[in-house]
Design a protein around this motif. Sequence first.
Motif, PDB file in Angstrom:
ATOM      1  N   SER A 301     -16.621   3.632  12.028  1.00 56.33           N
ATOM      2  CA  SER A 301     -15.513   3.928  11.107  1.00 56.33           C
ATOM      3  C   SER A 301     -14.218   3.596  11.832  1.00 56.33           C
ATOM      4  O   SER A 301     -13.766   4.359  12.678  1.00 56.33           O
ATOM      5  N   ASP A 302     -13.624   2.459  11.514  1.00 58.05           N
ATOM      6  CA  ASP A 302     -12.496   1.977  12.300  1.00 58.05           C
ATOM      7  C   ASP A 302     -11.148   2.474  11.775  1.00 58.05           C
ATOM      8  O   ASP A 302     -10.580   3.379  12.366  1.00 58.05           O
ATOM      9  N   TYR A 303     -10.652   1.912  10.675  1.00 55.74           N
ATOM     10  CA  TYR A 303      -9.329   2.320  10.192  1.00 55.74           C
ATOM     11  C   TYR A 303      -9.445   3.116   8.899  1.00 55.74           C
ATOM     12  O   TYR A 303     -10.131   2.695   7.983  1.00 55.74           O
ATOM     13  N   PRO A 304      -8.745   4.253   8.823  1.00 53.87           N
ATOM     14  CA  PRO A 304      -8.697   4.983   7.547  1.00 53.87           C
ATOM     15  C   PRO A 304      -7.896   4.197   6.501  1.00 53.87           C
ATOM     16  O   PRO A 304      -7.252   3.192   6.835  1.00 53.87           O
ATOM     17  N   VAL A 305      -7.911   4.680   5.276  1.00 53.20           N
ATOM     18  CA  VAL A 305      -7.045   4.116   4.229  1.00 53.20           C
ATOM     19  C   VAL A 305      -5.589   4.417   4.610  1.00 53.20           C
ATOM     20  O   VAL A 305      -5.290   5.519   5.071  1.00 53.20           O
ATOM     21  N   THR A 306      -4.707   3.443   4.451  1.00 50.03           N
ATOM     22  CA  THR A 306      -3.273   3.671   4.691  1.00 50.03           C
ATOM     23  C   THR A 306      -2.675   4.234   3.406  1.00 50.03           C
ATOM     24  O   THR A 306      -2.562   3.513   2.406  1.00 50.03           O
ATOM     25  N   ILE A 307      -2.337   5.530   3.436  1.00 45.58           N
ATOM     26  CA  ILE A 307      -1.878   6.202   2.211  1.00 45.58           C
ATOM     27  C   ILE A 307      -0.427   6.652   2.377  1.00 45.58           C
ATOM     28  O   ILE A 307      -0.120   7.550   3.165  1.00 45.58           O
ATOM     29  N   ASN A 308       0.458   6.016   1.617  1.00 51.10           N
ATOM     30  CA  ASN A 308       1.876   6.373   1.662  1.00 51.10           C
ATOM     31  C   ASN A 308       2.138   7.632   0.857  1.00 51.10           C
ATOM     32  O   ASN A 308       1.468   7.898  -0.150  1.00 51.10           O
ATOM     33  N   SER A 309       3.150   8.370   1.291  1.00 50.58           N
ATOM     34  CA  SER A 309       3.653   9.465   0.471  1.00 50.58           C
ATOM     35  C   SER A 309       4.464   8.835  -0.669  1.00 50.58           C
ATOM     36  O   SER A 309       5.260   7.917  -0.448  1.00 50.58           O
ATOM     37  N   PHE A 310       4.251   9.311  -1.904  1.00 46.40           N
ATOM     38  CA  PHE A 310       5.008   8.766  -3.044  1.00 46.40           C
ATOM     39  C   PHE A 310       6.507   8.993  -2.844  1.00 46.40           C
ATOM     40  O   PHE A 310       7.326   8.127  -3.134  1.00 46.40           O
ATOM     41  N   GLU A 311       6.865  10.172  -2.324  1.00 51.05           N
ATOM     42  CA  GLU A 311       8.282  10.504  -2.165  1.00 51.05           C
ATOM     43  C   GLU A 311       8.968   9.584  -1.157  1.00 51.05           C
ATOM     44  O   GLU A 311      10.068   9.098  -1.390  1.00 51.05           O
ATOM     45  N   HIS A 312       8.300   9.343  -0.017  1.00 48.33           N
ATOM     46  CA  HIS A 312       8.942   8.518   1.014  1.00 48.33           C
ATOM     47  C   HIS A 312       8.978   7.055   0.621  1.00 48.33           C
ATOM     48  O   HIS A 312       9.935   6.337   0.937  1.00 48.33           O
ATOM     49  N   ALA A 313       7.956   6.603  -0.092  1.00 48.05           N
ATOM     50  CA  ALA A 313       7.973   5.213  -0.561  1.00 48.05           C
ATOM     51  C   ALA A 313       9.109   5.018  -1.563  1.00 48.05           C
ATOM     52  O   ALA A 313       9.840   4.021  -1.519  1.00 48.05           O
ATOM     53  N   GLU A 314       9.279   6.016  -2.435  1.00 47.48           N
ATOM     54  CA  GLU A 314      10.335   5.910  -3.439  1.00 47.48           C
ATOM     55  C   GLU A 314      11.720   5.987  -2.792  1.00 47.48           C
ATOM     56  O   GLU A 314      12.630   5.219  -3.126  1.00 47.48           O
ATOM     57  N   HIS A 315      11.853   6.887  -1.835  1.00 51.01           N
ATOM     58  CA  HIS A 315      13.128   7.039  -1.119  1.00 51.01           C
ATOM     59  C   HIS A 315      13.516   5.722  -0.438  1.00 51.01           C
ATOM     60  O   HIS A 315      14.651   5.249  -0.571  1.00 51.01           O
ATOM     61  N   ALA A 316      12.567   5.121   0.254  1.00 52.29           N
ATOM     62  CA  ALA A 316      12.850   3.854   0.944  1.00 52.29           C
ATOM     63  C   ALA A 316      13.163   2.754  -0.075  1.00 52.29           C
ATOM     64  O   ALA A 316      14.088   1.948   0.124  1.00 52.29           O
ATOM     65  N   GLY A 317      12.430   2.736  -1.182  1.00 51.10           N
ATOM     66  CA  GLY A 317      12.685   1.728  -2.222  1.00 51.10           C
ATOM     67  C   GLY A 317      14.071   1.891  -2.825  1.00 51.10           C
ATOM     68  O   GLY A 317      14.779   0.900  -3.079  1.00 51.10           O
ATOM     69  N   ASN A 318      14.496   3.141  -3.032  1.00 51.44           N
ATOM     70  CA  ASN A 318      15.839   3.371  -3.585  1.00 51.44           C
ATOM     71  C   ASN A 318      16.925   2.899  -2.628  1.00 51.44           C
ATOM     72  O   ASN A 318      17.926   2.306  -3.038  1.00 51.44           O
ATOM     73  N   LEU A 319      16.720   3.168  -1.321  1.00 56.82           N
ATOM     74  CA  LEU A 319      17.708   2.715  -0.330  1.00 56.82           C
ATOM     75  C   LEU A 319      17.757   1.182  -0.307  1.00 56.82           C
ATOM     76  O   LEU A 319      18.842   0.588  -0.221  1.00 56.82           O
ATOM     77  N   ALA A 320      16.594   0.544  -0.404  1.00 58.62           N
ATOM     78  CA  ALA A 320      16.562  -0.925  -0.403  1.00 58.62           C
ATOM     79  C   ALA A 320      17.292  -1.479  -1.620  1.00 58.62           C
ATOM     80  O   ALA A 320      18.027  -2.471  -1.533  1.00 58.62           O
ATOM     81  N   ALA A 321      17.130  -0.810  -2.767  1.00 59.45           N
ATOM     82  CA  ALA A 321      17.819  -1.266  -3.987  1.00 59.45           C
ATOM     83  C   ALA A 321      19.323  -1.139  -3.822  1.00 59.45           C
ATOM     84  O   ALA A 321      20.086  -2.019  -4.238  1.00 59.45           O
ATOM     85  N   GLU A 322      19.771  -0.044  -3.175  1.00 58.49           N
ATOM     86  CA  GLU A 322      21.209   0.120  -2.934  1.00 58.49           C
ATOM     87  C   GLU A 322      21.731  -0.941  -1.978  1.00 58.49           C
ATOM     88  O   GLU A 322      22.827  -1.454  -2.124  1.00 58.49           O
ATOM     89  N   LEU A 323      20.925  -1.263  -0.981  1.00 58.64           N
ATOM     90  CA  LEU A 323      21.363  -2.227   0.033  1.00 58.64           C
ATOM     91  C   LEU A 323      21.390  -3.659  -0.496  1.00 58.64           C
ATOM     92  O   LEU A 323      22.345  -4.400  -0.282  1.00 58.64           O
ATOM     93  N   PHE A 324      20.321  -4.048  -1.142  1.00 57.42           N
ATOM     94  CA  PHE A 324      20.148  -5.474  -1.468  1.00 57.42           C
ATOM     95  C   PHE A 324      20.109  -5.770  -2.963  1.00 57.42           C
ATOM     96  O   PHE A 324      19.970  -6.914  -3.360  1.00 57.42           O
ATOM     97  N   GLY A 325      20.145  -4.738  -3.807  1.00 54.56           N
ATOM     98  CA  GLY A 325      19.999  -4.959  -5.247  1.00 54.56           C
ATOM     99  C   GLY A 325      18.554  -4.820  -5.670  1.00 54.56           C
ATOM    100  O   GLY A 325      17.646  -4.996  -4.866  1.00 54.56           O
ATOM    101  N   GLU A 326      18.375  -4.513  -6.951  1.00 51.67           N
ATOM    102  CA  GLU A 326      17.028  -4.259  -7.487  1.00 51.67           C
ATOM    103  C   GLU A 326      16.089  -5.444  -7.298  1.00 51.67           C
ATOM    104  O   GLU A 326      14.893  -5.281  -7.122  1.00 51.67           O
ATOM    105  N   LYS A 327      16.638  -6.650  -7.343  1.00 56.22           N
ATOM    106  CA  LYS A 327      15.732  -7.804  -7.319  1.00 56.22           C
ATOM    107  C   LYS A 327      15.051  -8.001  -5.968  1.00 56.22           C
ATOM    108  O   LYS A 327      14.079  -8.754  -5.867  1.00 56.22           O
TER     109      LYS A 327
END
Length: 397
Positions: A301-327
């Motif tokens: 059993s080598d690598y587990p599933v990589t499971i992101n937290s929904f909250e942290h993924a969304e937080h990072a996505g929102n910051l990226a949208a502010e920085l670079f725009g939604e596109k």
Amino acid sequence: MSFDLLNDDIKRLVERAFDDAVRYRRQFHANPELGYQEFKTSAAISTYLEELGYEVQTGLAGTGVVGVLRGTQEKPVIAFRSDMDALPILEKTNAAFASQNENVMHACGHDMHMGTLLGAAKALSLIKDQIPAKIKLIFQPAEEMLCGGRKMVEDGALKNPDVDFIYGFHVWPDLPLGTIGFKGGPIMASMDTFQVTLKGRSGHGAQPHQGIDAIIGGAQILTALQSIVSRNTDPLDSVVITVGTFTAGDGFNIIPETAQFNGTIRTLSKETRNRVENDFRRIVNGIASAMALEAEISFSSDYPVTINSFEHAEHAGNLAAELFGEKAVEHLEIPSMGSEDFAYYLENVPGSFMFLGVKDDQGGAYKLHNDHFLPEEEAMKYGMSLYIALALNPYSN
Ligand SMILES: [Zn+2]
Ligand SMILES: [Zn+2]
């Protein structure tokens, strides 16, 4: 894709640190080192972090490096992670900074990951009196197949100071340069590997009844294993079972005594992963027994599933949208069936693993592990910016 949409202060910071990011990326690309042998890479990283004023700890998982930067507050502790290892591949790019180590190449972009994180390290050191958090940078060995992430966690990379959440990138040639991919929940699959030896009895090809044929039994097992995917797994779940080798036999008129096969299993949840391992063992042992063969299974059993937290993924996505725009923000609908040992960190603390787009019409158009893969350094600006924004805007609920 231009870089004009960037928030001005962060843009200026990135420009100040970018030369160093490029310099280290090229230095590491020219001097790639395999897993657990990243000695020069690790030494360069720890020296630079010390110059920047980080408290540096070395020797985790052998060549791992951790650097801590104190902002204005003790909490939260935000970790950013890069891997350091290269692959046993003969480089075929014509880059001026191509690999000088024969048959070793940064073909998975870990040179870009280190450049991005060291660039961010410099930028953060310049504004540490504005960061309302403590920042921990984790440089780990041996991401490729050797579980460096697990060793880092075992050696305390997430402790003292205790990490509250963690972020990391992988360069991603399926996404265009100038975009970043985000996803809550599973983003990469688990990886297990297996090796099976079947033992029968050798004999003459013209008298099959006097032997026990390991090939016929093996062939039935290989076929039946695919029914785990097609019959035992919910059609809306995903499983991959790949048998990569099958070896048996020495001559056309000899019943072979043994057959061996090995391969890999990928799943997207712990429950499915456990169930598939049980199914695998039952089918191999059951058919082997029915065919009068002995089966020896070695399962890792080598690598587990990589499971992101929904909250942290969304937080990072929102910051990226502010920085670079939604596109610039790609909301990924489905995970990759590839695997990543960032999963070990996420088993212990919440956070988000993200895909840094590098696809262009040159070296970034090749896929990961291709001997021509050579992404543009421009992509590092997006990663550096997001690291800086994540440090300045800690997630809170
Ligand atoms: Zn890789
Ligand atoms: Zn990689």
